[in-house]
Design a protein around this motif. Sequence first.
Motif, PDB file in Angstrom:
ATOM      1  N   LEU A 277       5.351   3.202 -10.525  1.00  0.00           N
ATOM      2  CA  LEU A 277       5.138   1.759 -10.575  1.00  0.00           C
ATOM      3  C   LEU A 277       4.659   1.333 -11.960  1.00  0.00           C
ATOM      4  O   LEU A 277       5.177   0.363 -12.541  1.00  0.00           O
ATOM      5  CB  LEU A 277       4.118   1.348  -9.510  1.00  0.00           C
ATOM      6  CG  LEU A 277       3.770  -0.133  -9.451  1.00  0.00           C
ATOM      7  CD1 LEU A 277       4.923  -0.938  -8.854  1.00  0.00           C
ATOM      8  CD2 LEU A 277       2.493  -0.357  -8.642  1.00  0.00           C
ATOM      9  N   VAL A 278       3.702   2.045 -12.502  1.00  0.00           N
ATOM     10  CA  VAL A 278       3.169   1.705 -13.822  1.00  0.00           C
ATOM     11  C   VAL A 278       4.247   1.877 -14.887  1.00  0.00           C
ATOM     12  O   VAL A 278       4.388   1.056 -15.800  1.00  0.00           O
ATOM     13  CB  VAL A 278       1.936   2.572 -14.139  1.00  0.00           C
ATOM     14  CG1 VAL A 278       1.475   2.352 -15.577  1.00  0.00           C
ATOM     15  CG2 VAL A 278       0.807   2.269 -13.166  1.00  0.00           C
ATOM     16  N   ASP A 279       5.028   2.932 -14.761  1.00  0.00           N
ATOM     17  CA  ASP A 279       6.108   3.164 -15.724  1.00  0.00           C
ATOM     18  C   ASP A 279       7.139   2.040 -15.666  1.00  0.00           C
ATOM     19  O   ASP A 279       7.617   1.567 -16.694  1.00  0.00           O
ATOM     20  CB  ASP A 279       6.766   4.510 -15.435  1.00  0.00           C
ATOM     21  CG  ASP A 279       7.885   4.817 -16.426  1.00  0.00           C
ATOM     22  OD1 ASP A 279       7.580   5.057 -17.606  1.00  0.00           O
ATOM     23  OD2 ASP A 279       9.062   4.807 -15.998  1.00  0.00           O
ATOM     24  N   ALA A 280       7.466   1.603 -14.463  1.00  0.00           N
ATOM     25  CA  ALA A 280       8.456   0.529 -14.300  1.00  0.00           C
ATOM     26  C   ALA A 280       7.945  -0.790 -14.872  1.00  0.00           C
ATOM     27  O   ALA A 280       8.725  -1.610 -15.360  1.00  0.00           O
ATOM     28  CB  ALA A 280       8.813   0.364 -12.833  1.00  0.00           C
TER      29      ALA A 280
ATOM     30  N   SER B 297       0.854  -1.185   0.000  1.00  0.00           N
ATOM     31  CA  SER B 297       0.000   0.000   0.000  1.00  0.00           C
ATOM     32  C   SER B 297       0.894   1.240   0.000  1.00  0.00           C
ATOM     33  O   SER B 297       2.108   1.147  -0.155  1.00  0.00           O
ATOM     34  CB  SER B 297      -0.922  -0.017   1.216  1.00  0.00           C
ATOM     35  OG  SER B 297      -0.164  -0.052   2.410  1.00  0.00           O
ATOM     36  N   GLY B 298       0.263   2.415   0.189  1.00  0.00           N
ATOM     37  CA  GLY B 298       1.021   3.651   0.189  1.00  0.00           C
ATOM     38  C   GLY B 298       1.105   4.307  -1.177  1.00  0.00           C
ATOM     39  O   GLY B 298       1.958   5.159  -1.399  1.00  0.00           O
ATOM     40  N   PHE B 299       0.202   3.902  -2.072  1.00  0.00           N
ATOM     41  CA  PHE B 299       0.179   4.503  -3.400  1.00  0.00           C
ATOM     42  C   PHE B 299      -1.001   5.474  -3.479  1.00  0.00           C
ATOM     43  O   PHE B 299      -1.274   6.205  -2.535  1.00  0.00           O
ATOM     44  CB  PHE B 299       0.116   3.403  -4.462  1.00  0.00           C
ATOM     45  CG  PHE B 299       1.379   2.580  -4.550  1.00  0.00           C
ATOM     46  CD1 PHE B 299       2.428   2.981  -5.371  1.00  0.00           C
ATOM     47  CD2 PHE B 299       1.540   1.413  -3.801  1.00  0.00           C
ATOM     48  CE1 PHE B 299       3.605   2.230  -5.455  1.00  0.00           C
ATOM     49  CE2 PHE B 299       2.698   0.664  -3.876  1.00  0.00           C
ATOM     50  CZ  PHE B 299       3.740   1.077  -4.707  1.00  0.00           C
TER      51      PHE B 299
ATOM     52  N   GLY C   2      -7.530  -3.999  -6.205  1.00  0.00           N
ATOM     53  CA  GLY C   2      -6.847  -2.894  -5.554  1.00  0.00           C
ATOM     54  C   GLY C   2      -7.036  -1.581  -6.280  1.00  0.00           C
ATOM     55  O   GLY C   2      -8.140  -1.223  -6.700  1.00  0.00           O
ATOM     56  N   ASN C   3      -5.936  -0.860  -6.484  1.00  0.00           N
ATOM     57  CA  ASN C   3      -6.004   0.475  -7.083  1.00  0.00           C
ATOM     58  C   ASN C   3      -6.243   0.472  -8.594  1.00  0.00           C
ATOM     59  O   ASN C   3      -6.488   1.525  -9.176  1.00  0.00           O
ATOM     60  CB  ASN C   3      -4.702   1.236  -6.806  1.00  0.00           C
ATOM     61  CG  ASN C   3      -4.529   1.588  -5.354  1.00  0.00           C
ATOM     62  OD1 ASN C   3      -5.280   1.138  -4.496  1.00  0.00           O
ATOM     63  ND2 ASN C   3      -3.532   2.406  -5.064  1.00  0.00           N
TER      64      ASN C   3
ATOM     65  N   GLY D 164       1.724   9.648  -2.997  1.00  0.00           N
ATOM     66  CA  GLY D 164       1.146   8.375  -3.421  1.00  0.00           C
ATOM     67  C   GLY D 164       0.873   8.303  -4.908  1.00  0.00           C
ATOM     68  O   GLY D 164       1.122   7.275  -5.550  1.00  0.00           O
ATOM     69  N   ARG D 165       0.376   9.371  -5.491  1.00  0.00           N
ATOM     70  CA  ARG D 165       0.075   9.364  -6.921  1.00  0.00           C
ATOM     71  C   ARG D 165       1.355   9.256  -7.749  1.00  0.00           C
ATOM     72  O   ARG D 165       1.397   8.547  -8.756  1.00  0.00           O
ATOM     73  CB  ARG D 165      -0.704  10.620  -7.294  1.00  0.00           C
ATOM     74  CG  ARG D 165      -2.089  10.682  -6.662  1.00  0.00           C
ATOM     75  CD  ARG D 165      -2.891  11.879  -7.136  1.00  0.00           C
ATOM     76  NE  ARG D 165      -4.165  11.944  -6.454  1.00  0.00           N
ATOM     77  CZ  ARG D 165      -5.253  11.232  -6.778  1.00  0.00           C
ATOM     78  NH1 ARG D 165      -5.191  10.403  -7.814  1.00  0.00           N
ATOM     79  NH2 ARG D 165      -6.363  11.348  -6.096  1.00  0.00           N
ATOM     80  N   GLU D 166       2.374   9.984  -7.324  1.00  0.00           N
ATOM     81  CA  GLU D 166       3.648   9.925  -8.047  1.00  0.00           C
ATOM     82  C   GLU D 166       4.263   8.528  -7.960  1.00  0.00           C
ATOM     83  O   GLU D 166       4.801   8.015  -8.952  1.00  0.00           O
ATOM     84  CB  GLU D 166       4.614  10.963  -7.494  1.00  0.00           C
ATOM     85  CG  GLU D 166       4.227  12.418  -7.754  1.00  0.00           C
ATOM     86  CD  GLU D 166       3.123  12.933  -6.844  1.00  0.00           C
ATOM     87  OE1 GLU D 166       2.619  14.039  -7.088  1.00  0.00           O
ATOM     88  OE2 GLU D 166       2.761  12.223  -5.879  1.00  0.00           O
TER      89      GLU D 166
END
Length: 680
Positions: free
Chosen positions: A115-118, A96-98, A184-185, A108-110
């Motif tokens: 994460l998505v970019d990676a 968590s923490g996103f 999740g998100n 969290g948004r950054e």
Amino acid sequence: MQDLSRLLRPRSIAVIGGGTWCRDVIAQCRRIGFAGPVWPVHPHRDEIGGLPAHAHVKDLPEAPDAAFIGVNRAASIETVRALYAMGAGGAVCFASGFRESASETGDGREMEAALVDAAGGLRILGPNCYGFLNLLDGAALWPDQQGARRVGRGVALITQSSNIAINLTMQTRGLPLAYVVTVGNQAQTGMAEIAETLLADERVTALGLHVEGVGDLAAFEAMTRVARARGVPVVVIKSGRTAQAQAAALSHTGALAGSDAGARALFDRLGVAQVDTLSEMLETLKVLHVTGPLASPRIASFSSSGGEAGLIADHAARAGLVCPPLDEAQTAGLRRALGPRVALANPLDYHTYIWGDRAAIAATFSAMMAGDLAMGVVILDFPRPDRCDGAAWHIVIDAVADTIAATGRPMAILSSLPETMPEAVAEAMIARGIVPLCGMAEGVAAMAAAARCGAAAVHPGPLAVPAPLDGDSHLLSEAEAKSWLAAHGVAVPRAQTAHSPEEAAEAAAALGFPVVLKALGIAHKTEAGAVALGLAGPEAVTVAAGRMGGAAFLVEEMVTGGVAELLVGVIRDPAHGFVLTLGAGGVLTERLADTVSLLLPAEPDDIRAALERLRIAPLLHGYRGAPGADLDALVAAIGAVQDCALAHQAQLHELEINPLIATPERAVALDALFRLGGDP
């Protein structure tokens, strides 16, 4: 992007991290009977969960099909990057923490964007999610206990809440679970895309969704079309029904058509059965798994108690089910089976004369099911197996199976209490093609939902999906709003504007008395005393205008002969589309709260059917000898309102006509409100 099925049907699994949750994933893989290799990864441990650990992802024997990432959020990003680089299939991001904690963490948004970019083309579920269970093939990326077990076919569950997912696996209702997936998100992979992947598995019989927010409307709509093409019914429970779609609605429409109305309109349009509780969802999925959608809401009920017959009759009526009266053939067959001492009706109390006689019970059920019915339901509560002997009750199960074989009609056995349907008994019924329903209220709601699935019509066109609309909003004047509506074919009264009481009197004389006078610039004129009706002369107009005050007035012809007053409104609901609300209008809007909502674009037949669902519908047809409305003109007027809304959808926040007065000859918009985004 990797094929999502590689993640959801893996042949190899990596478990990354050393916390309790990682050991639990390994334990769940063993318990579910995962046949492939499981590779723990930890930089400082030799083994985890009894398996040898690898120091780094790059040390794995090969790229895993699926990985459970149980490390902190910063390490999760780097782990995802490494998995993508080595060609892994996908990953569950547990941390968590996103985005869900952006207000607490500040970044969290950054972090979620990173994460998505990676991930690149690597499939990720989450972050902030538990993962999934594949109970068909035996794969568990699941960091906790769960109560499900392997099946050969069953229903798929997808939920935005990991805790709800855990709870659903603990059900003891006999429902076979094929997949349980938490999202999740949904940072990269959304619920709709996951659902499409599960729908491609022919072993999935029905789909249940727990939705907090639909998200990508176009993707959700596309998913339901795939489900319909495959013949897999969809059931949804949506939370947050009390939140309003517009935070600061100016119109009655905004207050009446909140997010719940938009969601219900969306699900109705897409042929998705919406239910109100998790129990109802499980019971509905059970009906759909065993029998599929019901052909109609017409049911027959059997019980050996008049009290149960009365209860189910009440429940059925509230849920929209129909217990049709017996026809001559049913009556004759039941009389032969039951003799002269039983009062024949539907619901049927067949007493206990035939208790224990399998042939007589089957003959009774079969006689009733010869009618035009979608399902027969036998009310039967089983004794506690730990204290009582229920052998005699199982004869009823045999008789129901005989009835299915004789009539080919779907049959259910319903316990009035959830706890009086033992799980083993429920599972045995499903194996014989009988629907075991647990709890009277839940069971009746499930049959009603299954009937809605069966009645769902395919809408020919795609949704009008709202684009983001930033910035402040502004209101058009009533005169401007009516001009816009008139340009699209909506009838409006003849009118003139005036800027003083004297000008208003002159305008009234030009239009011809009687007239209506309104002060401009006020949203709810009646409540503010800013409207006067039936003014019969210049002096009355001057006095009324002086009493209202204000800088401008609208003088209109007085429309008479109204059969009914309606509210017609459209709001921009970013979560569900453009919501068209029809209802009782005028001063009774809030008191009656008689509304139906559709999504744009709506077909004329949809609009006509929605009008028929209103409680004021009898007025439109002519009540107690009064003339009826011109329904064709009314439907055409509402269609013209829709055309106007769609023509201005790039700017439209909301529009409302209240009232749209329906007469025997026409439908006329007497008041209109337009709220637009962007610069005035």
